[in-house]
Design a protein around this motif. Sequence first.
Motif, short mmCIF file in Angstrom:
data_model
loop_
_atom_site.label_atom_id
_atom_site.label_comp_id
_atom_site.label_asym_id
_atom_site.label_seq_id
_atom_site.Cartn_x
_atom_site.Cartn_y
_atom_site.Cartn_z
N ASN A 179 106.42 13.47 67.38
CA ASN A 179 106.35 12.01 67.45
C ASN A 179 105.28 11.51 68.41
OD1 ASN A 179 107.80 9.56 66.36
ND2 ASN A 179 107.96 9.13 68.56
N HIS A 180 104.83 12.37 69.33
CA HIS A 180 103.74 11.97 70.23
C HIS A 180 102.45 11.72 69.44
CE1 HIS A 180 106.04 12.62 73.87
NE2 HIS A 180 106.36 13.84 73.46
N ALA A 181 102.22 12.55 68.44
CA ALA A 181 101.00 12.43 67.63
C ALA A 181 101.23 11.60 66.36
CB ALA A 181 100.48 13.81 67.24
N ASN A 182 102.48 11.51 65.93
CA ASN A 182 102.84 10.77 64.71
C ASN A 182 103.99 9.84 65.03
OD1 ASN A 182 101.57 12.28 62.00
ND2 ASN A 182 101.78 13.62 63.76
N ASP A 183 103.71 8.77 65.78
CA ASP A 183 104.80 7.90 66.21
C ASP A 183 105.32 7.07 65.04
OD1 ASP A 183 103.01 5.84 65.83
OD2 ASP A 183 102.83 5.33 67.95
N LEU A 184 106.36 6.29 65.30
CA LEU A 184 107.04 5.57 64.23
C LEU A 184 106.15 4.54 63.54
CD1 LEU A 184 110.53 5.14 65.92
CD2 LEU A 184 109.98 6.61 63.97
N SER A 185 105.19 3.99 64.27
CA SER A 185 104.26 3.04 63.66
C SER A 185 103.36 3.75 62.66
CB SER A 185 103.41 2.37 64.75
OG SER A 185 102.40 1.57 64.17
N SER A 186 102.82 4.89 63.06
CA SER A 186 101.98 5.71 62.18
C SER A 186 102.78 6.18 60.96
CB SER A 186 101.44 6.91 62.97
OG SER A 186 100.94 7.90 62.11
N LEU A 187 104.01 6.62 61.21
CA LEU A 187 104.88 7.11 60.15
C LEU A 187 105.22 5.98 59.17
CD1 LEU A 187 106.41 9.53 59.05
CD2 LEU A 187 108.28 9.00 60.62
N SER A 188 105.51 4.82 59.72
CA SER A 188 105.84 3.65 58.89
C SER A 188 104.68 3.30 57.95
CB SER A 188 106.16 2.46 59.80
OG SER A 188 106.29 1.28 59.05
N ASN A 189 103.46 3.32 58.47
CA ASN A 189 102.29 3.02 57.64
C ASN A 189 102.12 4.05 56.53
OD1 ASN A 189 101.59 0.74 59.09
ND2 ASN A 189 100.27 1.85 60.52
N ALA A 190 102.35 5.33 56.86
CA ALA A 190 102.22 6.39 55.86
C ALA A 190 103.29 6.26 54.77
CB ALA A 190 102.32 7.75 56.54
N ILE A 191 104.50 5.89 55.18
CA ILE A 191 105.60 5.73 54.21
C ILE A 191 105.31 4.57 53.26
CG2 ILE A 191 108.04 5.08 53.99
CD1 ILE A 191 108.47 6.67 56.66
N LYS A 192 104.83 3.46 53.81
CA LYS A 192 104.48 2.31 52.97
C LYS A 192 103.41 2.71 51.95
CE LYS A 192 105.43 -1.17 56.53
NZ LYS A 192 104.77 -2.01 57.56
N TYR A 193 102.39 3.43 52.43
CA TYR A 193 101.30 3.88 51.57
C TYR A 193 101.84 4.78 50.46
CZ TYR A 193 96.77 5.99 50.33
OH TYR A 193 95.65 6.43 49.66
N TYR A 194 102.73 5.71 50.84
CA TYR A 194 103.31 6.64 49.89
C TYR A 194 104.11 5.90 48.81
CZ TYR A 194 106.37 10.35 48.08
OH TYR A 194 107.05 11.21 47.27
N PHE A 195 104.91 4.94 49.23
CA PHE A 195 105.74 4.23 48.26
C PHE A 195 104.90 3.35 47.33
CE2 PHE A 195 108.33 0.65 46.81
CZ PHE A 195 109.29 1.35 46.12
N GLU A 196 103.89 2.70 47.89
CA GLU A 196 103.03 1.85 47.07
C GLU A 196 102.34 2.67 45.97
OE1 GLU A 196 100.46 0.01 49.91
OE2 GLU A 196 102.05 -1.31 50.67
N LYS A 197 101.96 3.91 46.31
CA LYS A 197 101.25 4.77 45.36
C LYS A 197 102.18 5.42 44.35
CE LYS A 197 96.73 5.58 46.70
NZ LYS A 197 95.58 6.16 45.98
N THR A 198 103.35 5.88 44.80
CA THR A 198 104.21 6.71 43.95
C THR A 198 105.43 5.98 43.39
OG1 THR A 198 105.63 7.49 45.76
CG2 THR A 198 103.58 8.73 45.33
N LYS A 199 105.86 4.93 44.10
CA LYS A 199 107.11 4.21 43.77
C LYS A 199 108.34 5.12 43.88
CE LYS A 199 105.20 0.22 42.99
NZ LYS A 199 104.01 0.39 43.84
N ASN A 200 108.21 6.23 44.59
CA ASN A 200 109.33 7.15 44.80
C ASN A 200 110.13 6.75 46.03
OD1 ASN A 200 108.55 8.70 42.64
ND2 ASN A 200 107.58 10.31 43.87
N ARG A 201 111.44 6.74 45.87
CA ARG A 201 112.33 6.38 46.97
C ARG A 201 112.39 7.51 48.00
NH1 ARG A 201 118.64 4.71 46.38
NH2 ARG A 201 118.61 6.52 45.03
N ILE A 202 112.22 7.17 49.26
CA ILE A 202 112.25 8.14 50.36
C ILE A 202 113.70 8.44 50.75
CG2 ILE A 202 111.69 8.43 52.82
CD1 ILE A 202 109.12 8.34 51.56
N THR A 203 113.95 9.65 51.23
CA THR A 203 115.21 9.97 51.89
C THR A 203 114.95 10.19 53.37
OG1 THR A 203 116.19 10.99 49.93
CG2 THR A 203 117.14 11.60 52.05
#
Length: 246
Positions: free
Chosen positions: A160-184
């Motif tokens: 989490n030091h290198a991939n904090d929640l803000s970075s992770l949140s942006n990646a998740i949004k990007y992933y969902f916008e591209k794939t429309k796959n629901r995250i677990t």
Amino acid sequence: SDGTIKYSFLLHDQNLIEGVLIPSKKRVTACISSQVGCSLDCKFCATGTLKLRRNLTHYEIFLQAYKLNEESKANYGKGITNIVFMGMGEPLLNYKNLLHSIEKITSNEGMGMSPRRITVSTVGISKMIKKLADDNVKFNLAISLHSADNDTRSNIMSINHANDLSSLSNAIKYYFEKTKNRITYEYVLLRNVNDSIDFAKKLAAFSKICPCKINLIEYNPIKESEFNKSTNNMTRKFAEYIESKN
């Protein structure tokens, strides 16, 4: 007692990896490894106490699934229905072999399994989550979140030091916008660490990023760690709060 069977696989170089068969009424899930050991050091994780020895090849990953399918038939009278990459190692740090093995598992020449029955679990490496989206993968993605509070997550997961929640949140949004796959989101409940209603509120807020499922997990204590599983009462309250937020 629930019929779960844990396996050790001996590799050609004498390294050992682990796999698990998990039966339930309608399915048999095979849990497989992607690396020998792990380079990450999540404090509550048994594999995290081992050093990374090497990546598994695509055929070593495939053969775990193949062998567990044979074992499932022998022990439960039916083959595996699902595969989760939740064994030893961080799958996204063995990216090429991961994708190659899944291609083999899902091909007619391999096991012919639907990618929708495969889930890859990651601690949340933001740039690799975006790469999954760019590669338009069809399998499911699970993220080991374990806290939606930056300080707490950094304390138990150094990634989490290198991939904090803000970075992770942006990646998740990007992933969902591209794939429309629901995250677990996977969330291990640790007593007096991340199991209070305050943490449940933060988890509920974080999970509004995109459609998702939350998998609350009871902790299985290991002797190398100071953590304990949450109480039944706190677990119930946490789950009820999350359910109240849909």
